[in-house]
Write a protein that holds these residues in place. Structure first.
Motif, PDB file in Angstrom:
ATOM      1  N   ARG A   1       0.832  -1.213   0.000  1.00 39.56           N
ATOM      2  CA  ARG A   1       0.000   0.000   0.000  1.00 39.56           C
ATOM      3  C   ARG A   1       0.863   1.258   0.000  1.00 39.56           C
ATOM      4  NH1 ARG A   1      -3.035  -3.105   3.390  1.00 39.56           N
ATOM      5  NH2 ARG A   1      -2.509  -2.012   5.326  1.00 39.56           N
ATOM      6  N   PHE A   2       1.943   1.244   0.759  1.00 43.75           N
ATOM      7  CA  PHE A   2       2.831   2.414   0.775  1.00 43.75           C
ATOM      8  C   PHE A   2       3.555   2.563  -0.560  1.00 43.75           C
ATOM      9  CE2 PHE A   2       1.940   2.920   5.184  1.00 43.75           C
ATOM     10  CZ  PHE A   2       2.255   4.243   5.462  1.00 43.75           C
ATOM     11  N   GLU A   3       3.973   1.455  -1.147  1.00 43.72           N
ATOM     12  CA  GLU A   3       4.652   1.527  -2.447  1.00 43.72           C
ATOM     13  C   GLU A   3       3.730   2.044  -3.534  1.00 43.72           C
ATOM     14  OE1 GLU A   3       6.093  -2.470  -2.970  1.00 43.72           O
ATOM     15  OE2 GLU A   3       8.016  -2.002  -2.033  1.00 43.72           O
ATOM     16  N   ASP A   4       2.452   1.648  -3.477  1.00 47.89           N
ATOM     17  CA  ASP A   4       1.476   2.037  -4.500  1.00 47.89           C
ATOM     18  C   ASP A   4       0.789   3.364  -4.203  1.00 47.89           C
ATOM     19  OD1 ASP A   4       2.076  -0.385  -5.675  1.00 47.89           O
ATOM     20  OD2 ASP A   4       0.283  -1.399  -4.909  1.00 47.89           O
ATOM     21  N   GLY A   5       1.036   3.937  -3.028  1.00 48.85           N
ATOM     22  CA  GLY A   5       0.356   5.166  -2.647  1.00 48.85           C
ATOM     23  C   GLY A   5      -1.079   4.932  -2.230  1.00 48.85           C
ATOM     24  N   GLY A   6      -1.453   3.684  -1.931  1.00 47.92           N
ATOM     25  CA  GLY A   6      -2.830   3.357  -1.557  1.00 47.92           C
ATOM     26  C   GLY A   6      -3.016   3.171  -0.066  1.00 47.92           C
ATOM     27  N   TYR A   7      -2.143   3.763   0.724  1.00 42.24           N
ATOM     28  CA  TYR A   7      -2.229   3.635   2.172  1.00 42.24           C
ATOM     29  C   TYR A   7      -3.343   4.529   2.712  1.00 42.24           C
ATOM     30  CZ  TYR A   7       0.455   7.912   1.751  1.00 42.24           C
ATOM     31  OH  TYR A   7       0.870   9.166   1.390  1.00 42.24           O
ATOM     32  N   ALA A   8      -3.789   4.210   3.926  1.00 37.05           N
ATOM     33  CA  ALA A   8      -4.836   4.982   4.583  1.00 37.05           C
ATOM     34  C   ALA A   8      -4.265   5.635   5.839  1.00 37.05           C
ATOM     35  CB  ALA A   8      -5.999   4.056   4.963  1.00 37.05           C
ATOM     36  N   ALA A   9      -5.011   6.566   6.393  1.00 38.15           N
ATOM     37  CA  ALA A   9      -4.586   7.221   7.624  1.00 38.15           C
ATOM     38  C   ALA A   9      -4.394   6.194   8.747  1.00 38.15           C
ATOM     39  CB  ALA A   9      -5.604   8.279   8.042  1.00 38.15           C
ATOM     40  N   ARG A  10      -5.222   5.147   8.774  1.00 41.17           N
ATOM     41  CA  ARG A  10      -5.071   4.108   9.797  1.00 41.17           C
ATOM     42  C   ARG A  10      -3.736   3.393   9.657  1.00 41.17           C
ATOM     43  NH1 ARG A  10      -5.874  -1.206   8.406  1.00 41.17           N
ATOM     44  NH2 ARG A  10      -6.595  -1.492   6.276  1.00 41.17           N
ATOM     45  N   ASP A  11      -3.230   3.248   8.422  1.00 42.32           N
ATOM     46  CA  ASP A  11      -1.919   2.639   8.195  1.00 42.32           C
ATOM     47  C   ASP A  11      -0.818   3.510   8.792  1.00 42.32           C
ATOM     48  OD1 ASP A  11      -3.009   0.485   6.706  1.00 42.32           O
ATOM     49  OD2 ASP A  11      -2.915   1.658   4.856  1.00 42.32           O
ATOM     50  N   VAL A  12      -0.922   4.809   8.550  1.00 45.11           N
ATOM     51  CA  VAL A  12       0.062   5.753   9.090  1.00 45.11           C
ATOM     52  C   VAL A  12       0.029   5.715  10.611  1.00 45.11           C
ATOM     53  CG1 VAL A  12       0.716   8.193   9.255  1.00 45.11           C
ATOM     54  CG2 VAL A  12      -0.012   7.241   7.057  1.00 45.11           C
ATOM     55  N   MET A  13      -1.171   5.774  11.187  1.00 46.29           N
ATOM     56  CA  MET A  13      -1.308   5.750  12.649  1.00 46.29           C
ATOM     57  C   MET A  13      -0.770   4.442  13.225  1.00 46.29           C
ATOM     58  SD  MET A  13      -2.282   7.295  15.397  1.00 46.29           S
ATOM     59  CE  MET A  13      -3.700   8.331  15.507  1.00 46.29           C
ATOM     60  N   ALA A  14      -1.071   3.323  12.602  1.00 50.43           N
ATOM     61  CA  ALA A  14      -0.601   2.032  13.105  1.00 50.43           C
ATOM     62  C   ALA A  14       0.925   1.967  13.103  1.00 50.43           C
ATOM     63  CB  ALA A  14      -1.188   0.899  12.268  1.00 50.43           C
TER      64      ALA A  14
ATOM     65  N   GLY B   1       8.122   0.589  19.810  1.00 50.75           N
ATOM     66  CA  GLY B   1       9.454   0.017  19.614  1.00 50.75           C
ATOM     67  C   GLY B   1      10.545   0.906  20.173  1.00 50.75           C
ATOM     68  N   GLY B   2      10.253   2.199  20.269  1.00 53.83           N
ATOM     69  CA  GLY B   2      11.193   3.157  20.835  1.00 53.83           C
ATOM     70  C   GLY B   2      11.029   3.338  22.339  1.00 53.83           C
ATOM     71  N   GLY B   3      10.134   2.565  22.950  1.00 59.15           N
ATOM     72  CA  GLY B   3       9.982   2.598  24.395  1.00 59.15           C
ATOM     73  C   GLY B   3       8.758   3.315  24.940  1.00 59.15           C
ATOM     74  N   TRP B   4       7.958   3.903  24.075  1.00 53.18           N
ATOM     75  CA  TRP B   4       6.747   4.615  24.491  1.00 53.18           C
ATOM     76  C   TRP B   4       5.722   3.614  25.022  1.00 53.18           C
ATOM     77  CZ3 TRP B   4       1.865   5.220  21.624  1.00 53.18           C
ATOM     78  CH2 TRP B   4       1.069   6.292  22.065  1.00 53.18           C
ATOM     79  N   ARG B   5       5.017   3.953  26.060  1.00 54.89           N
ATOM     80  CA  ARG B   5       4.031   3.053  26.666  1.00 54.89           C
ATOM     81  C   ARG B   5       2.599   3.549  26.509  1.00 54.89           C
ATOM     82  NH1 ARG B   5       7.034  -0.358  25.704  1.00 54.89           N
ATOM     83  NH2 ARG B   5       8.846  -0.794  26.977  1.00 54.89           N
ATOM     84  N   GLY B   6       2.378   4.470  25.590  1.00 59.64           N
ATOM     85  CA  GLY B   6       1.045   5.014  25.390  1.00 59.64           C
ATOM     86  C   GLY B   6       0.155   4.109  24.545  1.00 59.64           C
ATOM     87  N   ARG B   7      -1.021   4.635  24.232  1.00 59.73           N
ATOM     88  CA  ARG B   7      -1.997   3.926  23.400  1.00 59.73           C
ATOM     89  C   ARG B   7      -2.291   4.775  22.161  1.00 59.73           C
ATOM     90  NH1 ARG B   7      -6.965   4.072  26.288  1.00 59.73           N
ATOM     91  NH2 ARG B   7      -6.172   6.075  26.944  1.00 59.73           N
ATOM     92  N   ALA B   8      -2.814   4.152  21.150  1.00 58.56           N
ATOM     93  CA  ALA B   8      -3.158   4.875  19.921  1.00 58.56           C
ATOM     94  C   ALA B   8      -4.093   6.045  20.226  1.00 58.56           C
ATOM     95  CB  ALA B   8      -3.796   3.925  18.909  1.00 58.56           C
ATOM     96  N   GLU B   9      -5.006   5.863  21.164  1.00 61.91           N
ATOM     97  CA  GLU B   9      -5.960   6.905  21.522  1.00 61.91           C
ATOM     98  C   GLU B   9      -5.253   8.160  22.043  1.00 61.91           C
ATOM     99  OE1 GLU B   9      -6.203   3.701  22.750  1.00 61.91           O
ATOM    100  OE2 GLU B   9      -7.767   3.033  21.380  1.00 61.91           O
TER     101      GLU B   9
ATOM    102  N   LEU C   1      -4.686  10.756  19.240  1.00 57.07           N
ATOM    103  CA  LEU C   1      -5.793  11.310  18.463  1.00 57.07           C
ATOM    104  C   LEU C   1      -5.814  12.833  18.446  1.00 57.07           C
ATOM    105  CD1 LEU C   1      -8.688   8.825  19.295  1.00 57.07           C
ATOM    106  CD2 LEU C   1      -7.263   8.940  17.229  1.00 57.07           C
ATOM    107  N   SER C   2      -5.430  13.458  19.540  1.00 57.83           N
ATOM    108  CA  SER C   2      -5.416  14.918  19.572  1.00 57.83           C
ATOM    109  C   SER C   2      -3.997  15.477  19.679  1.00 57.83           C
ATOM    110  CB  SER C   2      -6.271  15.430  20.743  1.00 57.83           C
ATOM    111  OG  SER C   2      -5.733  14.968  21.969  1.00 57.83           O
ATOM    112  N   ALA C   3      -3.011  14.630  19.438  1.00 51.83           N
ATOM    113  CA  ALA C   3      -1.614  15.072  19.526  1.00 51.83           C
ATOM    114  C   ALA C   3      -1.261  15.972  18.347  1.00 51.83           C
ATOM    115  CB  ALA C   3      -0.680  13.869  19.542  1.00 51.83           C
ATOM    116  N   GLU C   4      -0.367  16.919  18.607  1.00 50.73           N
ATOM    117  CA  GLU C   4       0.137  17.817  17.571  1.00 50.73           C
ATOM    118  C   GLU C   4       1.434  17.228  17.021  1.00 50.73           C
ATOM    119  OE1 GLU C   4       0.338  20.855  14.973  1.00 50.73           O
ATOM    120  OE2 GLU C   4      -1.278  20.606  16.404  1.00 50.73           O
ATOM    121  N   ILE C   5       1.407  16.844  15.760  1.00 48.20           N
ATOM    122  CA  ILE C   5       2.598  16.310  15.107  1.00 48.20           C
ATOM    123  C   ILE C   5       3.230  17.425  14.291  1.00 48.20           C
ATOM    124  CG2 ILE C   5       3.479  14.673  13.396  1.00 48.20           C
ATOM    125  CD1 ILE C   5       1.307  12.738  14.352  1.00 48.20           C
TER     126      ILE C   5
END
Length: 107
Positions: A45-58, A66-74, A77-81
Motif C-alpha cells: 500500500r505504501f509503495e502504491d500510494g494506496g495507504y490509509a490514515a489508519r496505516d500511518v497511525m498504526a 518500539g522506541g519505548g513509548w508506553r502510550g496507546r493509539a488513543e 488522536l489529539s496530539a500535535e505532530i
C-alpha cells in the motif's frame, strides 16, 4: 538523534522529539493490529500510494512502542505532530522502509 543504522526515525509529537523504530515485538503487534492483512500488504500500500490514515497511525504507534513509548493509539488522536499529516506519513514510510532495507541499499 535518530540512528538510521538501527532503523530509527525521529518525529516531534506535542513538542517532544521521539525516536521510533520497528522492533520485532513492535512488528508483531503491528501485524496483529492489521487483522487479516499482512505486513506485505502494508508495504505494498505504501509503495502504491494506496495507504490509509489508519496505516500511518498504526506504523507511528508501533514505532513509538518500539522506541519505548508506553502510550496507546488513543493518546495520539489529539496530539500535535510537527509538520502535520505529511510529516507523519513520511516518518511512517521511512520507518517501514528502514525495517526491511539495510542502510545504504535504499536508492
Amino acid at each position: 538523534m535518530a540512528n538510521p543504522w538501527a532503523g530509527e526515525v525521529a518525529l516531534a509529537i506535542d513538542g517532544e522529539r521521539r525516536v521510533m523504530r520497528l522492533t520485532l515485538g513492535a512488528l508483531a503487534e503491528l501485524e496483529a493490529g492489521l487483522g487479516t492483512d499482512t505486513l506485505v500488504g502494508l508495504v505494498e500500500r505504501f509503495e502504491d500510494g494506496g495507504y490509509a490514515a489508519r496505516d500511518v497511525m498504526a506504523l507511528i504507534v508501533a514505532g513509538l512502542r518500539g522506541g519505548g513509548w508506553r502510550g496507546r493509539a488513543e493518546d495520539l488522536l489529539s496530539a500535535e505532530i510537527e509538520g502535520g499529516p505529511m510529516a507523519a506519513t513520511r516518518a511512517a514510510a521511512e520507518l517501514l522502509a528502514r525495517a526491511f532495507v539495510l542502510p545504504g541499499e535504499a536508492g
